[in-house]
Write a protein that holds these residues in place. Sequence first.
Motif, PDB file in Angstrom:
ATOM      1  N   ASP A  52      -2.509 -94.698 -55.052  1.00 28.68           N
ATOM      2  CA  ASP A  52      -3.799 -94.540 -55.744  1.00 28.68           C
ATOM      3  C   ASP A  52      -4.225 -93.083 -55.891  1.00 28.68           C
ATOM      4  O   ASP A  52      -4.661 -92.658 -56.942  1.00 28.68           O
ATOM      5  CB  ASP A  52      -4.909 -95.255 -54.942  1.00 28.68           C
ATOM      6  N   ASP A  70      -2.290-106.967 -54.725  1.00 27.41           N
ATOM      7  CA  ASP A  70      -3.572-106.367 -54.340  1.00 27.41           C
ATOM      8  C   ASP A  70      -4.558-106.352 -55.502  1.00 27.41           C
ATOM      9  O   ASP A  70      -5.722-106.028 -55.302  1.00 27.41           O
ATOM     10  CB  ASP A  70      -3.374-104.915 -53.853  1.00 27.41           C
ATOM     11  N   ALA A  71      -4.093-106.682 -56.721  1.00 27.89           N
ATOM     12  CA  ALA A  71      -4.977-106.591 -57.893  1.00 27.89           C
ATOM     13  C   ALA A  71      -5.277-107.978 -58.453  1.00 27.89           C
ATOM     14  O   ALA A  71      -4.418-108.862 -58.458  1.00 27.89           O
ATOM     15  CB  ALA A  71      -4.323-105.721 -58.975  1.00 27.89           C
ATOM     16  N   ASP A  77       2.532-100.898 -55.738  1.00 28.84           N
ATOM     17  CA  ASP A  77       1.378-100.033 -55.455  1.00 28.84           C
ATOM     18  C   ASP A  77       0.220-100.860 -54.907  1.00 28.84           C
ATOM     19  O   ASP A  77      -0.257-101.781 -55.576  1.00 28.84           O
ATOM     20  CB  ASP A  77       0.903 -99.342 -56.742  1.00 28.84           C
ATOM     21  N   GLY A  78      -0.212-100.559 -53.712  1.00 28.98           N
ATOM     22  CA  GLY A  78      -1.333-101.285 -53.110  1.00 28.98           C
ATOM     23  C   GLY A  78      -0.882-102.395 -52.171  1.00 28.98           C
ATOM     24  O   GLY A  78      -1.711-103.015 -51.514  1.00 28.98           O
ATOM     25  N   ASN A  84     -10.968 -95.142 -61.836  1.00 32.15           N
ATOM     26  CA  ASN A  84      -9.624 -95.227 -61.247  1.00 32.15           C
ATOM     27  C   ASN A  84      -9.351 -96.632 -60.680  1.00 32.15           C
ATOM     28  O   ASN A  84      -8.244 -97.156 -60.823  1.00 32.15           O
ATOM     29  CB  ASN A  84      -9.452 -94.175 -60.150  1.00 32.15           C
ATOM     30  N   ASN A  85     -10.366 -97.245 -60.094  1.00 30.06           N
ATOM     31  CA  ASN A  85     -10.186 -98.591 -59.532  1.00 30.06           C
ATOM     32  C   ASN A  85      -9.828 -99.617 -60.609  1.00 30.06           C
ATOM     33  O   ASN A  85      -9.148-100.597 -60.335  1.00 30.06           O
ATOM     34  CB  ASN A  85     -11.469 -99.054 -58.814  1.00 30.06           C
ATOM     35  N   HIS A 112      -2.139 -91.284 -58.506  1.00 31.50           N
ATOM     36  CA  HIS A 112      -2.545 -91.693 -59.863  1.00 31.50           C
ATOM     37  C   HIS A 112      -3.855 -90.994 -60.216  1.00 31.50           C
ATOM     38  O   HIS A 112      -4.020 -90.456 -61.300  1.00 31.50           O
ATOM     39  CB  HIS A 112      -2.780 -93.217 -59.925  1.00 31.50           C
ATOM     40  N   SER A 141      -3.879 -98.045 -69.030  1.00 29.93           N
ATOM     41  CA  SER A 141      -4.724 -97.183 -68.190  1.00 29.93           C
ATOM     42  C   SER A 141      -5.330 -96.067 -69.044  1.00 29.93           C
ATOM     43  O   SER A 141      -6.525 -95.759 -68.937  1.00 29.93           O
ATOM     44  CB  SER A 141      -3.907 -96.543 -67.059  1.00 29.93           C
ATOM     45  N   ARG A 165      -5.875-100.189 -61.436  1.00 29.84           N
ATOM     46  CA  ARG A 165      -4.956-100.801 -60.466  1.00 29.84           C
ATOM     47  C   ARG A 165      -4.179-101.964 -61.096  1.00 29.84           C
ATOM     48  O   ARG A 165      -4.779-102.899 -61.638  1.00 29.84           O
ATOM     49  CB  ARG A 165      -5.780-101.283 -59.274  1.00 29.84           C
TER      50      ARG A 165
END
Length: 214
Positions: free
Chosen positions: A19, A171-172, A12-13, A42-43, A22, A53, A46
């Motif tokens: 995103d 990406d995170a 994801d990402g 939400n950010n 989710h 979460s 990730r």
Amino acid sequence: MNKYTGVIFDLDGVICFTDKYHYQAWKSVADRLHIPFDETVNNRLRGVSRMDSLEIILERYDGRLSGQEKEALAEEKNELYKKLLCNMSPADLSSEVKDTLDALRASGLKLAIGSSSKNTKFILKRLGLGEYFDAISDGTNITRSKPDPQVFLMAADFLGMAPENCLVVEDAEAGIAAACAGGFDSAGLGEAAACGRATYAMRTFADLKAICHA
Ligand code: B16
Ligand code: MG
């Protein structure tokens, strides 16, 4: 010449963008419980596991919930999320990502997925990549989520390679921290490129060709 023997991709990402799904699924659960939930919260989700979460979302909840009630909420979110994932198709895989993956593979690199998501195989199938990767390590085979390196260490193990011979693409920031903790070089996109901890800061996915073929 290749600098690595394997590349481990976050899902994801990096390979695709879920995103918004989710967000919609968590938003529906949060609205029902009257919990404020927006893109900023939400950010923070990730790369974070489903239960972690939920804990972040519940920071703004006034009441108390049992472990069983939390499990039920996570399940409710996942059912909504899976329905939304059915909107995905091979058209959601960008030609830049597909062409880059093909070029890396053609150069002899083995390719793996290292994702926190328990829906990894379902998402890959929706994208037309069901049989594409040489190994998949995901939320179904780990007990500790990023920033713990377990998901990447298992991916390297599935490839039969040592961490120092594999590049992690993320990406995170939590994913870059996981790569560092596991002894992997890493390439960051977006937030992960800006965090200053990735071995390489990428501008776009196709940069991987130059990074791997040093
Ligand atoms: P699931 P990644 C992560 O995937 C997502 O970034 C994160 O938002 C999500 O909570 C997590 O997977 C768990 O997903 O509920 O499908 O098991 O970025 O590690 O590929
Ligand atoms: Mg990610």
